[in-house]
Design a protein around this motif. Structure first.
Motif, PDB file in Angstrom:
ATOM      1  N   ASP A   7      59.666  46.066  40.056  1.00 17.46           N
ATOM      2  CA  ASP A   7      60.345  46.782  38.974  1.00 17.46           C
ATOM      3  C   ASP A   7      61.439  47.660  39.569  1.00 17.46           C
ATOM      4  OD1 ASP A   7      59.154  45.983  36.542  1.00 17.46           O
ATOM      5  OD2 ASP A   7      57.390  47.222  36.949  1.00 17.46           O
ATOM      6  N   SER A   9      63.682  49.570  36.990  1.00 16.81           N
ATOM      7  CA  SER A   9      64.224  50.437  35.942  1.00 16.81           C
ATOM      8  C   SER A   9      63.897  51.893  36.227  1.00 16.81           C
ATOM      9  CB  SER A   9      63.620  50.069  34.584  1.00 16.81           C
ATOM     10  OG  SER A   9      63.931  51.073  33.635  1.00 16.81           O
ATOM     11  N   SER A  15      61.151  51.739  29.520  1.00 18.39           N
ATOM     12  CA  SER A  15      61.896  50.598  30.063  1.00 18.39           C
ATOM     13  C   SER A  15      61.519  49.284  29.381  1.00 18.39           C
ATOM     14  CB  SER A  15      61.593  50.483  31.564  1.00 18.39           C
ATOM     15  OG  SER A  15      61.859  49.181  32.028  1.00 18.39           O
ATOM     16  N   SER A  17      62.629  46.272  30.708  1.00 22.15           N
ATOM     17  CA  SER A  17      62.350  45.287  31.766  1.00 22.15           C
ATOM     18  C   SER A  17      60.942  45.464  32.333  1.00 22.15           C
ATOM     19  CB  SER A  17      63.400  45.354  32.881  1.00 22.15           C
ATOM     20  OG  SER A  17      63.387  46.614  33.511  1.00 22.15           O
ATOM     21  N   PRO A  94      67.252  45.519  35.000  1.00 20.68           N
ATOM     22  CA  PRO A  94      68.057  46.075  33.907  1.00 20.68           C
ATOM     23  C   PRO A  94      69.548  45.919  34.213  1.00 20.68           C
ATOM     24  CG  PRO A  94      66.564  47.736  34.861  1.00 20.68           C
ATOM     25  CD  PRO A  94      66.561  46.558  35.778  1.00 20.68           C
ATOM     26  N   TYR A  96      72.692  47.889  34.399  1.00 27.23           N
ATOM     27  CA  TYR A  96      73.247  49.245  34.453  1.00 27.23           C
ATOM     28  C   TYR A  96      74.701  49.144  34.911  1.00 27.23           C
ATOM     29  CZ  TYR A  96      68.434  51.190  34.400  1.00 27.23           C
ATOM     30  OH  TYR A  96      67.140  51.534  34.074  1.00 27.23           O
ATOM     31  N   SER A 138      65.488  40.195  32.493  1.00 23.39           N
ATOM     32  CA  SER A 138      66.808  40.804  32.318  1.00 23.39           C
ATOM     33  C   SER A 138      66.834  41.604  31.014  1.00 23.39           C
ATOM     34  CB  SER A 138      67.828  39.658  32.270  1.00 23.39           C
ATOM     35  OG  SER A 138      69.049  40.074  31.717  1.00 23.39           O
ATOM     36  N   SER A 139      67.190  42.874  31.111  1.00 26.34           N
ATOM     37  CA  SER A 139      67.290  43.701  29.899  1.00 26.34           C
ATOM     38  C   SER A 139      68.703  44.265  29.819  1.00 26.34           C
ATOM     39  CB  SER A 139      66.247  44.826  29.930  1.00 26.34           C
ATOM     40  OG  SER A 139      66.290  45.517  31.153  1.00 26.34           O
ATOM     41  N   ARG A 140      69.280  44.160  28.628  1.00 24.01           N
ATOM     42  CA  ARG A 140      70.688  44.549  28.464  1.00 24.01           C
ATOM     43  C   ARG A 140      70.873  45.290  27.137  1.00 24.01           C
ATOM     44  NH1 ARG A 140      73.250  38.532  29.601  1.00 24.01           N
ATOM     45  NH2 ARG A 140      73.333  38.695  31.861  1.00 24.01           N
ATOM     46  N   GLN A 156      74.905  40.924  36.852  1.00 24.55           N
ATOM     47  CA  GLN A 156      73.462  41.183  36.998  1.00 24.55           C
ATOM     48  C   GLN A 156      72.763  39.844  37.175  1.00 24.55           C
ATOM     49  OE1 GLN A 156      71.996  41.176  33.285  1.00 24.55           O
ATOM     50  NE2 GLN A 156      70.146  42.420  33.549  1.00 24.55           N
ATOM     51  N   GLU A 178      68.425  40.938  25.357  1.00 24.43           N
ATOM     52  CA  GLU A 178      69.765  41.552  25.330  1.00 24.43           C
ATOM     53  C   GLU A 178      70.115  42.020  23.920  1.00 24.43           C
ATOM     54  OE1 GLU A 178      72.989  38.997  26.575  1.00 24.43           O
ATOM     55  OE2 GLU A 178      72.447  37.438  25.158  1.00 24.43           O
TER      56      GLU A 178
END
Ligand SMILES: Cc1cc2nc3c(=O)[nH]c(=O)nc-3n(C[C@H](O)[C@H](O)[C@H](O)COP(=O)(O)O)c2cc1C
Length: 215
Positions: A7, A9, A15, A17, A94, A96, A138-140, A156, A178
């Motif tokens: 991890d 984040s 979070s 992700s 994530p 960023y 993947s987190s957006r 990313q 996302e």
């Protein structure tokens, strides 16, 4: 199966992700009760920025490495050995400022090592860390996957595919949430899409890891 759960984040319990990697790992464990899991929280246990000390032992410029060089080399060695020993790596990534968190980059800087995860030959670079599956959570905040402009702006997923591909890891699966900062309904849709990705990706990865072990 040896699983490495990473991890990065900085958002802790909020979070996205982290939520996704936890679900991915839970699914993989359920499918592989004998799996061993190692966990790295790079937001807590962040390797130092890559530095001259981290490269010092490789350069061997003086007879005896300094304390700082030994310490930094030990960090790199621990992380690259752990990575190389893993069959499946689940990375929470994530978005960023259009790229990955610097904590995640700091880890990649320690595992991207000539002679360990890649080598240069007269025909170019060759990855040495094949036979692994990488699952990227993947987190957006915004949506990038559906437009050319978005795809050009994100560094990313595209970066992770490039750098792990360079190290020989070509089996890269993406679980993507996302648009999570675009409101409640888009966030719920993003999480539902990621959940569907997780079911597909973990079923595949678990089957392949078992097949590789019995081959
Ligand atoms: C420092 C920071 C920078 C961010 N930069 C971007 C960005 O460049 N583009 C974007 O779409 N979302 C951006 N976001 C939103 C995150 O991508 C979103 O909150 C995502 O859920 C982060 O993953 P995490 O929840 O696991 O930390 C940013 C969030 C933070 C905290």
């Amino acid at each position: 199966m040896k699983l490495l759960h990473v991890d990065s984040s900085v958002l802790g319990a909020n979070s996205v992700s982290r939520q996704l990697t936890a679900e991915i790992v839970a699914q993989l464990r359920a499918a592989n009760p004998g799996a061993t899991v190692e966990y790295l929280d790079l937001a807590v246990d962040t390797p130092n920025h890559f530095s001259a000390d981290a490269l010092g032992i490789k350069f061997g410029q003086q007879a005896e490495p300094t304390e700082a060089q030994r310490r930094e080399n030990a960090v790199s060695e621990r992380l690259v050995s752990q990575f190389l020993a893993s069959d499946v790596i689940v990375v929470g990534a994530p978005l960023y400022n259009f790229t990955i968190p610097s904590q995640l980059k700091a880890w990649i800087d320690r595992i991207a090592q000539a002679g360990r995860t890649f080598k240069y030959t007269d025909k170019g670079a060759v990855g040495l860390a094949g036979d692994k599956t990488l699952i990227v959570a993947s987190s957006r905040g915004g949506i990038y996957s559906t437009s050319e402009m978005g795809q050009a702006m994100e560094h990313q997923e595209s970066y992770l595919k490039a750098v792990f591909g360079f190290m020989g890891v070509t089996d890269v699966r993406i679980v993507r949430a996302e648009g999570v900062a675009m409101g409640d309904a888009p966030k719920a849709a993003a999480l539902a899409a990621a959940h569907a990705d997780i079911l597909a990706v973990t079923a595949d990865a678990a089957n392949e890891a078992v097949a590789a072990q019995t081959a």
